[in-house]
Design a protein around this motif. Structure first.
Motif, mmCIF file in Angstrom:
data_model
loop_
_atom_site.group_PDB
_atom_site.id
_atom_site.type_symbol
_atom_site.label_atom_id
_atom_site.label_comp_id
_atom_site.label_asym_id
_atom_site.label_seq_id
_atom_site.Cartn_x
_atom_site.Cartn_y
_atom_site.Cartn_z
ATOM 1 N N ALA A 196 1.291 2.459 -21.586
ATOM 2 C CA ALA A 196 0.728 1.833 -22.793
ATOM 3 C C ALA A 196 1.197 0.385 -22.899
ATOM 4 C CB ALA A 196 1.183 2.610 -24.021
ATOM 5 N N PRO A 197 0.360 -0.488 -23.465
ATOM 6 C CA PRO A 197 0.801 -1.874 -23.664
ATOM 7 C C PRO A 197 1.901 -1.924 -24.714
ATOM 8 C CG PRO A 197 -1.265 -1.508 -24.786
ATOM 9 C CD PRO A 197 -0.983 -0.247 -24.016
ATOM 10 N N VAL A 198 2.632 -3.046 -24.753
ATOM 11 C CA VAL A 198 3.724 -3.196 -25.711
ATOM 12 C C VAL A 198 3.257 -3.986 -26.935
ATOM 13 C CG1 VAL A 198 6.011 -4.217 -26.055
ATOM 14 C CG2 VAL A 198 5.483 -3.007 -23.925
ATOM 15 N N LEU A 199 2.494 -5.032 -26.693
ATOM 16 C CA LEU A 199 2.043 -5.880 -27.803
ATOM 17 C C LEU A 199 0.592 -5.562 -28.157
ATOM 18 C CD1 LEU A 199 3.457 -9.395 -26.762
ATOM 19 C CD2 LEU A 199 4.537 -7.658 -28.203
ATOM 20 N N SER A 200 0.286 -5.655 -29.446
ATOM 21 C CA SER A 200 -1.115 -5.549 -29.860
ATOM 22 C C SER A 200 -1.658 -6.971 -30.027
ATOM 23 C CB SER A 200 -1.218 -4.786 -31.182
ATOM 24 O OG SER A 200 -0.467 -5.475 -32.167
ATOM 25 N N GLU A 201 -2.981 -7.080 -30.081
ATOM 26 C CA GLU A 201 -3.594 -8.410 -30.067
ATOM 27 C C GLU A 201 -3.043 -9.301 -31.190
ATOM 28 O OE1 GLU A 201 -5.592 -9.636 -27.580
ATOM 29 O OE2 GLU A 201 -5.368 -11.528 -28.655
ATOM 30 N N ALA B 3 -4.750 -0.789 -18.378
ATOM 31 C CA ALA B 3 -6.027 -1.501 -18.409
ATOM 32 C C ALA B 3 -6.384 -1.907 -19.839
ATOM 33 C CB ALA B 3 -7.119 -0.617 -17.812
ATOM 34 N N ASP B 4 -5.392 -1.964 -20.731
ATOM 35 C CA ASP B 4 -5.662 -2.291 -22.136
ATOM 36 C C ASP B 4 -6.359 -3.641 -22.261
ATOM 37 O OD1 ASP B 4 -4.854 -1.358 -24.995
ATOM 38 O OD2 ASP B 4 -4.445 -3.518 -24.948
ATOM 39 N N ALA B 5 -7.212 -3.761 -23.272
ATOM 40 C CA ALA B 5 -8.009 -4.983 -23.456
ATOM 41 C C ALA B 5 -7.139 -6.224 -23.661
ATOM 42 C CB ALA B 5 -8.957 -4.804 -24.640
ATOM 43 N N THR B 6 -5.930 -6.056 -24.207
ATOM 44 C CA THR B 6 -5.053 -7.221 -24.423
ATOM 45 C C THR B 6 -4.596 -7.828 -23.094
ATOM 46 O OG1 THR B 6 -3.165 -5.722 -24.524
ATOM 47 C CG2 THR B 6 -4.092 -6.440 -26.637
ATOM 48 N N LEU B 7 -4.748 -7.066 -21.995
ATOM 49 C CA LEU B 7 -4.273 -7.536 -20.691
ATOM 50 C C LEU B 7 -5.412 -8.071 -19.822
ATOM 51 C CD1 LEU B 7 -1.833 -4.568 -20.097
ATOM 52 C CD2 LEU B 7 -1.204 -6.890 -20.750
ATOM 53 N N LYS B 8 -6.593 -8.179 -20.410
ATOM 54 C CA LYS B 8 -7.726 -8.731 -19.652
ATOM 55 C C LYS B 8 -7.491 -10.230 -19.495
ATOM 56 C CE LYS B 8 -12.755 -8.845 -19.622
ATOM 57 N NZ LYS B 8 -13.299 -10.177 -19.876
ATOM 58 N N GLY B 9 -7.309 -10.677 -18.285
ATOM 59 C CA GLY B 9 -6.955 -12.078 -18.064
ATOM 60 C C GLY B 9 -5.472 -12.250 -18.346
ATOM 61 N N PHE B 10 -4.785 -12.906 -17.442
ATOM 62 C CA PHE B 10 -3.328 -13.020 -17.583
ATOM 63 C C PHE B 10 -2.935 -13.873 -18.787
ATOM 64 C CE2 PHE B 10 0.660 -15.249 -16.927
ATOM 65 C CZ PHE B 10 1.515 -14.233 -16.545
ATOM 66 N N ARG B 11 -2.051 -13.325 -19.605
ATOM 67 C CA ARG B 11 -1.341 -14.108 -20.626
ATOM 68 C C ARG B 11 0.110 -13.692 -20.547
ATOM 69 N NH1 ARG B 11 -4.332 -13.079 -26.176
ATOM 70 N NH2 ARG B 11 -4.588 -11.017 -25.224
ATOM 71 N N LEU B 12 1.005 -14.648 -20.596
ATOM 72 C CA LEU B 12 2.418 -14.345 -20.371
ATOM 73 C C LEU B 12 2.967 -13.343 -21.390
ATOM 74 C CD1 LEU B 12 4.964 -14.920 -18.698
ATOM 75 C CD2 LEU B 12 5.560 -16.637 -20.401
ATOM 76 N N GLU B 13 2.648 -13.547 -22.674
ATOM 77 C CA GLU B 13 3.305 -12.730 -23.710
ATOM 78 C C GLU B 13 3.090 -11.219 -23.487
ATOM 79 O OE1 GLU B 13 1.336 -15.876 -26.082
ATOM 80 O OE2 GLU B 13 2.403 -14.892 -27.728
ATOM 81 N N PRO B 14 1.846 -10.745 -23.424
ATOM 82 C CA PRO B 14 1.688 -9.293 -23.252
ATOM 83 C C PRO B 14 2.115 -8.791 -21.874
ATOM 84 C CG PRO B 14 -0.456 -10.392 -23.193
ATOM 85 C CD PRO B 14 0.553 -11.422 -23.602
ATOM 86 N N TYR B 15 1.933 -9.609 -20.831
ATOM 87 C CA TYR B 15 2.327 -9.174 -19.485
ATOM 88 C C TYR B 15 3.852 -9.068 -19.379
ATOM 89 C CZ TYR B 15 -2.217 -9.277 -17.070
ATOM 90 O OH TYR B 15 -3.486 -9.003 -16.655
#
Lengths: 259, 346
Positions: free
Chosen positions: B180-185, B65-77
């Motif tokens: 955990a997410p892989v990419l940071s903002e 549920a990391d904030a970078t994943l709010k709303g789909f974006r290809l790179e972090p997903y």
């Protein structure tokens, strides 16, 4: 700056396509045309090259039938065209396509932007485009309905994307691979002079050796084409006054359990 | 036993209903392999959606549920999906063939050099673990069978409304693991400036019923006002708003259109059904004033029941319709809307 547009030839959209006894697809003597989605990509390639003061190159992967789409690209006004063909390249496998396509873009060297039509109407896929972007390690912006700003010097791009729930406005960095929707522009017709010039053009063919790559082993295989199941096409005409037609139709739709 | 991953697509924190169809397709694969049916839920509200996925048959869930994943974006997903695939080596990854599902799975399949088949309408698991999928080709004019070997992870996107959804069972739960997410903002180049939602409209590709208008919508008996500019465009827009839309509303239907209607400026491109528009597969497709060019048929031929309403009894649309009504849509549609209101008790 340099724009690359990927294109391919597909059977005329009005052609009757059928599967023969050998499991292969035939479209009789219907002509092949440039993939309908690619017309928007080619037009956008011409516009972007002009705005950026650069050039536009069209690339097709596959056999000689794809010269058709490349000649159309040149006739529309793209500067150069290249075809990639190699007996060891199964372009139906999206990873193989993406590997060859990415290598071709790298070989050109100075490309800032790759534009593709949303999908190919023949194979009906788009995954090879997204995979090319990943193999390049570039930004992917799919379903673009408008390029709002692009700054080749700063390496930034801002676009509008058409998604199921509405329009998304995003910024990102170049180089990028984008796919374009029908809304983006009004494709031009090739000019008479353009057609004449294109008809004389000799289109270079690059092999996998020219590209210096070996595609990964294919995990997918086309087993066979099949004709569509025969549709129960017995239409039942509903007659009477508009009110009688409406009442009868509602009866029938309730019977069919689709309401 | 390797898992079967199913990406549960969300929009503004809610799961798309077609995601349960992807779980249904995933269950077909998990049954054969004995692996865990694992829901992947990323973005806002991920924990609540994972709970819902459990009710719909997922036995495991990986959530972020990391904030970078709010709303789909290809790179972090894609970075996260790729990492999870590398760590877990699932047997398969499934998603619905939406705009986001298509690019997400293709990206991760490329990152991991895995095989992928997109937009499939049926799946058949073979004895050796390979899968044969059926998909449409040549703009829906033929079908093709494509196989994907069992050597690596099989990436498959499914066509919406082609698979039976996994029904919800109250109390069923997935074992949830946070990742955990892989990419940071600051590693994500793509920034969403804004989203302009189409308010109050039913999504065409999810719709059980579609009412579509074609060139015939311009034969509106109303007179265009003097300052209307192009009278045909005014008449058609008025028809979509005041004749097509009320019928769609009483049916809970989405509004579609033919290419001719879109190109003439009667309705935005987002509504176009057919070869250079959307491919739809509703239970009921009502074609109003649409002649039925082969390019339009490509987008709607798999509809279960097709109703054609056209004043030209020779129109090709009647050849593929289950029910045909010859007449003026400006008389038939209001009568139909009134009758449906009465019969459906609305």
């Amino acid at each position: 700056m340099h724009v690359v547009v990927f294109t391919r030839s597909t059977p005329d959209t009005a052609a009757k396509v059928e599967v023969g006894a050998d499991g292969k697809v035939t479209w009789g003597d219907a002509a092949t045309v440039v993939n309908p989605w690619d017309e928007y990509a080619l037009e956008e390639g011409i516009l972007q090259a002009k705005n950026g003061g650069g050039k536009a190159t069209a690339i097709s992967i596959g056999g000689e039938m794809h010269n058709e789409s490349l000649k159309h690209s040149l006739a529309m006004g793209l500067d150069e065209a290249v075809r990639i063909e190699d007996a060891a390249l199964d372009a139906n496998d999206s990873l193989a396509y993406a590997t060859a396509a990415a290598a071709a873009v790298k070989k050109l060297g100075d490309v800032n932007l790759v534009i593709c039509g949303k999908e190919s109407v023949d194979v009906g896929t788009d995954q090879h485009i997204y995979q090319m972007a990943r193999k390049l390690g570039w930004t992917l912006l799919a379903y673009v309905s408008k390029i709002l700003e692009v700054d080749y010097a700063a390496g930034t791009i801002k676009v509008e994307r058409l998604l199921e729930q509405g329009k998304q406005i995003v910024t990102s960095k170049l180089p990028a691979v984008i796919t374009v929707m029908k809304d983006i522009n009004e494709p031009r017709y090739p000019s008479f002079i353009g057609i004449r010039k294109a008809s004389k053009a000799v289109i270079p063919v690059w092999s996998l050796a020219d590209l210096g790559v070996t595609p990964p082993a294919a995990h997918t295989k086309l087993v066979a084409f099949k004709n569509l199941p025969v549709r129960d096409t017995q239409v039942e005409m509903i007659e009477g006054t508009p009110e009688e037609q409406a009442t009868q139709l509602v009866d029938k739709l309730l019977q069919e359990k689709v309401l | 036993m390797s898992a079967v991953f199913v990406w549960i697509e969300t929009f503004e924190g809610a799961a798309l209903p077609t995601s349960w169809e992807a779980l249904g397709a995933g269950a077909l694969l998990a049954e054969k392999s004995g692996g865990a049916l694992t829901a992947l839920v990323f973005g806002e509200n991920a924990d609540a959606v994972a709970k819902e996925a459990g009710e719909h048959g997922a036995t495991q869930a990986l959530v972020c549920a990391d904030a970078t994943l709010k709303g789909f974006r290809l790179e972090p997903y894609a970075a996260l999906l790729t990492k999870l695939v590398q760590e877990h080596q699932p047997r398969a990854v499934l998603a619905v063939a939406t705009t986001r599902g298509r690019e997400l799975l293709a990206a991760s399949a490329a990152d991991t050099d895995s095989g992928m088949i997109s937009d499939v309408s049926s799946l058949d698991v073979q004895g050796d673990g390979s899968v044969v999928a059926t998909r449409s080709a040549y703009a829906g004019k033929v079908m093709s069978d494509v196989s994907i070997d069992a050597a690596g992870t099989q990436f498959i996107t499914i066509r919406g409304r082609a698979f039976r959804p996994n029904e919800a069972k109250a109390g069923a739960q997935a074992a949830v693991t946070s990742v955990a997410p892989v990419l940071s903002e600051d590693q994500i180049a793509t920034k969403v400036e804004r989203f302009e939602a189409e308010v109050g409209t039913v999504n065409l590709t999810d719709a059980a019923i579609i009412v579509s208008g074609g060139r015939g919508i311009a034969n509106n008996p109303k007179d265009a006002p003097g300052d209307a500019g192009d009278a045909a465009v005014w008449k058609a827009k008025d028809g979509f708003a005041n004749v097509i839309q009320p019928l769609a509303d009483v049916l809970g239907a989405a509004v579609g259109a033919s290419r001719a209607a879109v190109d003439a400026g009667y309705i935005p491109y987002a509504h176009q059904v057919g070869q250079t528009g959307k491919v739809v597969s509703p239970d009921l497709y009502i074609a109003c004033g649409i002649s039925g060019a082969i390019q339009h048929q490509a987008g709607m031929r798999t509809s279960k029941v097709i109703v054609a309403i056209n004043k030209d009894k020779e129109a090709p649309i009647f050849k593929m319709a289950r029910f045909g009504l010859v007449g003026d849509l400006y008389q038939i549609l209001p009568a139909l809307t009134a009758e449906l209101k009465k019969r459906l008790g609305k």
